[in-house]
Design a protein around this motif. Structure first.
Motif, PDB file in Angstrom:
ATOM      1  N   SER A  32       0.844  -1.196   0.000  1.00 26.04           N
ATOM      2  CA  SER A  32       0.000   0.000   0.000  1.00 26.04           C
ATOM      3  C   SER A  32       0.875   1.240   0.000  1.00 26.04           C
ATOM      4  O   SER A  32       1.860   1.312   0.728  1.00 26.04           O
ATOM      5  N   PHE A  34       0.889   5.640  -0.219  1.00 26.22           N
ATOM      6  CA  PHE A  34       0.066   6.797   0.102  1.00 26.22           C
ATOM      7  C   PHE A  34       0.816   8.087  -0.184  1.00 26.22           C
ATOM      8  O   PHE A  34       2.043   8.154  -0.042  1.00 26.22           O
ATOM      9  N   TYR A  36       0.571  12.077   1.128  1.00 25.84           N
ATOM     10  CA  TYR A  36      -0.007  13.042   2.052  1.00 25.84           C
ATOM     11  C   TYR A  36       0.541  14.423   1.703  1.00 25.84           C
ATOM     12  O   TYR A  36       1.668  14.569   1.248  1.00 25.84           O
ATOM     13  N   PRO A  44      -0.396  16.302   8.463  1.00 25.91           N
ATOM     14  CA  PRO A  44      -0.551  15.737   7.114  1.00 25.91           C
ATOM     15  C   PRO A  44      -2.003  15.416   6.781  1.00 25.91           C
ATOM     16  O   PRO A  44      -2.797  15.048   7.646  1.00 25.91           O
ATOM     17  N   LEU A  46      -4.330  13.244   3.902  1.00 21.04           N
ATOM     18  CA  LEU A  46      -4.279  12.229   2.862  1.00 21.04           C
ATOM     19  C   LEU A  46      -4.772  12.789   1.528  1.00 21.04           C
ATOM     20  O   LEU A  46      -5.838  13.390   1.454  1.00 21.04           O
ATOM     21  N   PHE A  49      -4.221   7.193  -2.247  1.00 26.06           N
ATOM     22  CA  PHE A  49      -3.567   5.927  -1.980  1.00 26.06           C
ATOM     23  C   PHE A  49      -3.636   5.097  -3.246  1.00 26.06           C
ATOM     24  O   PHE A  49      -4.527   5.278  -4.091  1.00 26.06           O
ATOM     25  N   TYR A  51      -2.789   0.900  -4.691  1.00 26.15           N
ATOM     26  CA  TYR A  51      -2.383  -0.464  -4.350  1.00 26.15           C
ATOM     27  C   TYR A  51      -1.854  -1.224  -5.575  1.00 26.15           C
ATOM     28  O   TYR A  51      -1.047  -2.132  -5.440  1.00 26.15           O
ATOM     29  N   ASN A  92       3.214   1.189   3.300  1.00 29.16           N
ATOM     30  CA  ASN A  92       2.754   0.316   4.362  1.00 29.16           C
ATOM     31  C   ASN A  92       3.798  -0.729   4.721  1.00 29.16           C
ATOM     32  O   ASN A  92       4.478  -1.269   3.862  1.00 29.16           O
ATOM     33  N   GLN A  96      -0.164  -4.235  10.949  1.00 25.19           N
ATOM     34  CA  GLN A  96      -0.828  -3.264  11.812  1.00 25.19           C
ATOM     35  C   GLN A  96      -1.128  -1.959  11.124  1.00 25.19           C
ATOM     36  O   GLN A  96      -1.718  -1.083  11.697  1.00 25.19           O
ATOM     37  N   GLY A  97      -0.710  -1.834   9.915  1.00 20.08           N
ATOM     38  CA  GLY A  97      -0.963  -0.580   9.221  1.00 20.08           C
ATOM     39  C   GLY A  97       0.081   0.467   9.480  1.00 20.08           C
ATOM     40  O   GLY A  97      -0.129   1.636   9.212  1.00 20.08           O
ATOM     41  N   ASN A  98       1.238   0.054  10.016  1.00 14.42           N
ATOM     42  CA  ASN A  98       2.321   1.023  10.175  1.00 14.42           C
ATOM     43  C   ASN A  98       2.740   1.549   8.821  1.00 14.42           C
ATOM     44  O   ASN A  98       2.906   0.791   7.870  1.00 14.42           O
ATOM     45  N   LEU A  99       2.888   2.841   8.736  1.00  9.35           N
ATOM     46  CA  LEU A  99       3.370   3.462   7.519  1.00  9.35           C
ATOM     47  C   LEU A  99       4.778   3.976   7.748  1.00  9.35           C
ATOM     48  O   LEU A  99       5.092   4.536   8.805  1.00  9.35           O
ATOM     49  N   PHE A 101       7.231   6.746   6.456  1.00  8.63           N
ATOM     50  CA  PHE A 101       7.140   7.999   5.727  1.00  8.63           C
ATOM     51  C   PHE A 101       8.502   8.401   5.171  1.00  8.63           C
ATOM     52  O   PHE A 101       9.536   8.234   5.819  1.00  8.63           O
TER      53      PHE A 101
END
Lengths: 111, 119
Positions: A32, A34, A36, A44, A46, A49, A51, A92, A96-99, A101
């Motif tokens: 994933s 993204f 921002y 930030p 969004l 995104f 995929y 991603n 856990q969805g940690n991004l 950056f």
């Protein structure tokens, strides 16, 4: 190699031009991606995104993803002075969805 | 949809006092909330990740006893800066990530941030 790399800029484009923001990432397992936007002194926000490989368009914004090259970009058409901000690329990692950056590219659109 | 609020938006406190910052997801349930810190003209720095009902996971170099994080419900996480000092002055931003089936599952939605000034 940093996990997510962006040119810090500043990138300066004239009003009405296309701004091209680029990002590379190191983890081939990333799924994933993204973009921002962060105005000075603000948090930030969004923008988009993506995929799947290819292009995704939303108004004046187009995100492009090439997983083979580990490259994601954001094009802003008809750039406006109000687009002047720092653009953060995020990738991603994990369930856990940690991004992760990037440090951001500062865009300046000159009237 | 996917609105995250923070309170307060700014706070000034004396050195040695503690400050609590609240982060709420207003229209979705957030299994995971994240706390970031950002110094002027610098990039976001992740401080910790918190999951509802469990202890937060802190990034290397972040003092867990100084930055207390509580994620008591699916819509609320708090960050308490204990015994704050001037070097803790910064912009603190939370973000929330929603349940599968909600707003783009692994997307992080950011709160507006809290500007902390410690005198």
């Amino acid at each position: 190699q940093k996990e997510v790399e962006q040119n810090s800029g500043p990138l300066s484009v004239p009003e009405g031009a296309i701004a091209s923001l680029n990002c590379t990432y190191s983890d081939r397992g990333s799924q994933s991606f993204f973009w921002y936007r962060q105005y000075s002194g603000k948090s930030p926000e969004l923008i988009m995104f993506i995929y799947s490989n290819g292009d995704k368009e939303d108004g004046r914004f187009t995100a492009q993803l090439n997983k083979a090259s580990q490259y994601v970009s954001l094009l802003i058409r008809d750039s406006q002075p109000s687009d002047s901000a720092t653009y953060l690329c995020a990738v991603n990692r994990g369930s856990q969805g940690n991004l992760i950056f990037g440090k951001g590219t500062k865009l300046s659109v000159k009237p | 949809g996917a609105v995250v609020s923070q309170h307060p938006s700014w706070v000034i406190c004396k050195s040695g006092t503690s400050v609590k910052i609240e982060c709420r997801s207003l229209d979705f349930q957030a299994t995971t909330m994240f706390w970031y810190r950002q110094f002027p003209k610098q990039s976001l720095m992740l401080m910790a990740t918190s999951n509802e009902g469990s202890k937060a996971t802190y990034e290397q170099g972040v003092e867990k006893d100084k930055f207390l994080i509580n994620h008591a419900s699916l819509t609320l996480s708090t960050l308490t800066v204990t015994s704050a000092h001037p070097e803790d002055s910064s912009f603190y931003i939370c973000s929330a990530s929603g349940l599968a089936g909600g707003p783009v599952p692994d997307t992080q939605y950011f709160g507006p941030g809290t500007r902390l000034t410690v005198l």
